[in-house]
Write an enzyme that holds these catalytic residues in place. Structure first.
Site, PDB file in Angstrom:
ATOM      1  N   ASP A 183      -1.668  -4.113   3.239  1.00 16.71           N
ATOM      2  CA  ASP A 183      -0.273  -4.538   3.343  1.00 16.71           C
ATOM      3  C   ASP A 183      -0.275  -6.057   3.460  1.00 16.71           C
ATOM      4  OD1 ASP A 183       2.287  -5.266   4.251  1.00 16.71           O
ATOM      5  OD2 ASP A 183       2.604  -3.298   5.179  1.00 16.71           O
TER       6      ASP A 183
ATOM      7  N   TYR B 247       2.048  -1.883  11.279  1.00 10.13           N
ATOM      8  CA  TYR B 247       3.513  -1.800  11.356  1.00 10.13           C
ATOM      9  C   TYR B 247       3.899  -0.372  11.795  1.00 10.13           C
ATOM     10  CZ  TYR B 247       8.260  -1.095   9.816  1.00 10.13           C
ATOM     11  OH  TYR B 247       9.585  -0.737   9.778  1.00 10.13           O
TER      12      TYR B 247
ATOM     13  N   LYS C 108      11.117  -8.426   2.838  1.00  7.71           N
ATOM     14  CA  LYS C 108      10.811  -9.579   3.692  1.00  7.71           C
ATOM     15  C   LYS C 108      10.717 -10.861   2.854  1.00  7.71           C
ATOM     16  CE  LYS C 108      10.705  -6.752   7.185  1.00  7.71           C
ATOM     17  NZ  LYS C 108      10.561  -5.436   6.597  1.00  7.71           N
TER      18      LYS C 108
ATOM     19  N   ARG D 162      14.040   6.611 -13.241  1.00  6.00           N
ATOM     20  CA  ARG D 162      13.086   6.999 -12.180  1.00  6.00           C
ATOM     21  C   ARG D 162      11.650   6.784 -12.664  1.00  6.00           C
ATOM     22  NH1 ARG D 162      11.563  12.018 -11.476  1.00  6.00           N
ATOM     23  NH2 ARG D 162      13.523  12.912 -12.203  1.00  6.00           N
TER      24      ARG D 162
HETATM   25  C1  LIG Z   1       4.204  -5.282   7.524  1.00  2.66           C
HETATM   26  C2  LIG Z   1       5.304  -4.361   7.126  1.00  2.66           C
HETATM   27  N1  LIG Z   1       5.054  -3.409   6.219  1.00  2.66           N
HETATM   28  C3  LIG Z   1       6.012  -2.533   5.830  1.00  2.66           C
HETATM   29  C4  LIG Z   1       7.284  -2.591   6.360  1.00  2.66           C
HETATM   30  C5  LIG Z   1       8.318  -1.580   5.918  1.00  2.66           C
HETATM   31  O1  LIG Z   1       9.171  -2.199   5.011  1.00  2.66           O
HETATM   32  P1  LIG Z   1      10.680  -1.691   4.691  1.00  2.66           P
HETATM   33  O2  LIG Z   1      11.487  -1.960   5.922  1.00  2.66           O
HETATM   34  O3  LIG Z   1      11.055  -2.509   3.504  1.00  2.66           O
HETATM   35  O4  LIG Z   1      10.591  -0.232   4.401  1.00  2.66           O
HETATM   36  C6  LIG Z   1       7.602  -3.574   7.304  1.00  2.66           C
HETATM   37  C7  LIG Z   1       8.953  -3.636   7.885  1.00  2.66           C
HETATM   38  O5  LIG Z   1       9.207  -4.347   8.839  1.00  2.66           O
HETATM   39  C8  LIG Z   1       6.570  -4.478   7.693  1.00  2.66           C
HETATM   40  O6  LIG Z   1       6.818  -5.438   8.602  1.00  2.66           O
END
Ligand SMILES: Cc1ncc(COP(=O)(O)O)c(C=O)c1O
Length: 397
Positions: free
Chosen positions: A186, A114, A211, A61
Site C-alpha cells: 500500500d 490501515y 488521498k 464494469r
Molecule cells: C493507507 C490507506 N490505505 C487504504 C485506505 C482505504 O482507502 P479508502 O478510504 O479510499 O477506501 C486508507 C484510508 O484511510 C488508507 O489510509
C-alpha cells in the site's frame, strides 16, 4: 503513449495523461465517458472484447475509456504493466485480496496496517479460512520466520499510520521473492513520486486514490497496479465479478487532481518537515514522529528509501497526554479535525479520543500510539499560517 511522453519526468507525464484521439485531434483534458455500454459491428468483435483488460470497451464494469486513462496514468507512474481502478481504496485492496487468496492460504501482514485493511484480513481469517500472521515488519528475519509452505502473500505499507515508520521494502520483499510469495504494498502515503515499490520487487501496489492522488477531499477512488501483465489479467477477471468498478466521473476527478500531484507532494513534504522541526523544539511536545528528523527510528532508512521526501503525515506526542491532545485539536482554527489525509487541507486526528477511543492506555501503547498522540496530515496552506495555528493551540494547553 508516445516515446516522447515516456521520456518525460513523472510531474510532466501526469499533466499529459493518455487520451484517445477524436476524429484526428485529441482533447487536452480527459473526456468523461459516462455511457456504460458500447456497440459492436459484429458478434466476433464483441466476443473478443470479453478477453481481457486491454481489449475494446464493452461494458463499463469491465473497462471504460475515462477509467482506463486513470489506470494507465497510475500504472505509468508506478512502473507497472497495468492497473485496475476501483470505487475506493478498500475496493482495490479487497479486489486484490479476494482474487489472490483462497481458503487455507497464509498471509504475512504488518500489524500496523490501515484499520480497514486489518479488518478485511481478519474477516478473511474468521469467515474464509485464510490464515494471517501479523509481523512488526521492521526485520526481514521476522518475515522469513513467519513463512509457511502455504504462504501466498506478504502485505506491507510503505509508511505506517500514525507514527510514520518506514518499511524496508527491498529487504522484506526480497525474502518473499526468494520464497515465491507475492508482495502487495500500500503506497498511499508516499505516492509514486516518492517511492515506487515495483522498483523494489513488489508484485502489486495499491492506493487509496481518495488521498494524495485525488488530492482535494472530493472523490473516493482506489487503484491496484500490477508489475506483471498475467497477474493483472487474473485480478481483472475477479474484479469484473466483484464489481467494485470506479465511476467515470470519479476517475475524471482523480485524474484532474493528479495533474498537480508533483506540486502538491513537494509542498506537503516541505511543510510537514518544517512543522515537524518546529514542533520538536516546543516545550508542550515530547516526541515528533517524522522520519525526516534525525531522532526517528527509521531516519537512515528514509534517507535511503525516500530521499525526495517522506510525505505529509506525521505524529506528535503531547506532554499533557489525552487531555492536552483533546484540548489541542479543539483549539485549532486552520487545521480541521477529520479522519482523512492527502488533500489540500491540513487535517488532524487524535486517535485516543476518536478512532481508538475504546482502547486503554496500555492497549494504545501496544499499538504504538500514546494517549497524547496527535496525527497531522499537512495540507498545502502557507506553512507560516499553519505554524501560527499550531502555536496558538499549543499555547492554550
Ligand atoms: C493507507 C490507506 N490505505 C487504504 C485506505 C482505504 O482507502 P479508502 O478510504 O479510499 O477506501 C486508507 C484510508 O484511510 C488508507 O489510509
Amino acid at each position: 503513449m508516445s516515446d516522447f511522453h515516456h521520456g518525460l519526468r513523472p510531474e510532466s507525464r501526469i499533466v499529459h495523461p493518455p487520451v484517445e484521439e477524436v476524429v484526428g485531434s485529441r482533447p487536452l483534458g480527459v473526456p468523461i465517458h459516462q455511457g456504460h455500454v458500447f456497440a459492436f459491428p459484429d458478434g466476433a468483435a464483441l466476443a473478443e472484447a470479453f478477453g481481457g483488460p486491454d481489449q475494446a470497451f464493452l461494458y463499463s464494469r469491465l473497462g471504460n475509456p475515462t477509467v482506463r486513462s486513470l489506470e494507465r496514468a497510475v500504472a505509468g507512474l508506478e512502473g507497472g504493466s497495468g492497473a485496475i481502478a476501483a470505487s475506493s481504496g478498500m475496493g482495490a485492496i479487497n479486489t486484490v485480496l479476494l482474487a489472490l487468496l483462497r481458503s487455507g492460504d497464509h498471509v504475512i501482514a504488518q500489524e500496523s496496517l490501515y484499520g480497514g485493511t486489518f479488518a478485511a484480513l481478519a474477516d478473511l481469517a474468521a469467515r474464509w479460512g485464510v490464515e494471517v500472521t501479523h509481523v512488526r515488519g521492521d526485520d526481514p528475519e521476522e518475515v522469513r520466520a513467519a513463512l509457511r509452505p502455504t504462504t501466498r502473500l506478504l502485505y506491507l505499507e510503505t509508511v505506517s499510520n500514525p507514527t510514520a515508520r518506514v518499511t524496508d521494502l527491498p529487504a522484506l520483499i526480497g525474502v518473499a521473492r526468494e520464497a515465491g510469495v507475492l508482495s502487495v504494498v500500500d503506497n498511499t502515503f508516499t505516492t509514486p513520486l516518492l517511492c515506487r515499490p515495483i522498483e523494489h520487487g513488489a508484485d502489486v501496489v495499491v492506493h487509496s486514490a481518495t488521498k494524495y492522488l485525488g488530492g482535494h477531499s472530493d472523490v473516493l477512488a482506489g487503484v491496484a497496479v500490477f508489475a506483471d501483465a498475467a497477474l493483472h489479467h487474473r485480478v481483472w477477471e475477479h474484479g469484473v465479478e466483484l464489481g467494485a468498478s470506479l465511476d467515470p466521473f470519479a476517475a475524471w476527478l482523480t485524474l484532474r487532481g493528479m495533474q498537480t500531484l508533483g506540486l502538491r507532494v513537494r509542498r506537503h513534504c516541505e511543510s510537514a518537515l518544517d512543522l515537524a522541526g518546529r514542533l520538536a523544539a516546543h516545550p508542550a511536545v515530547t516526541t515528533v514522529h517524522h522520519p525526516g528528523l534525525p531522532g526517528h527510528p527509521d531516519h537512515e532508512l528514509a534517507r535511503r528509501l525516500l530521499p525526495e521526501g517522506q510525505g505529509g503525515v506525521f505524529a506528535v506526542d503531547l506532554a499533557g497526554g489525552r487531555e492536552a491532545a483533546s484540548a489541542f485539536v479543539g483549539a485549532l482554527r486552520l487545521a480541521s479535525l477529520a479522519p482523512s489525509l492527502g488533500g489540500v487541507h491540513t487535517l488532524v486526528m487524535h486517535p485516543a479520543s476518536t478512532s481508538h477511543r475504546q482502547l486503554s492506555d496500555a492497549e494504545l501503547a501496544a499499538a504504538g500510539i500514546g494517549p497524547g498522540t496527535v496525527r497531522l496530515a499537512v495540507g498545502i496552506e502557507h506553512p507560516e499560517d499553519l505554524w501560527a495555528d499550531l502555536e496558538q493551540a499549543l499555547g492554550k494547553l
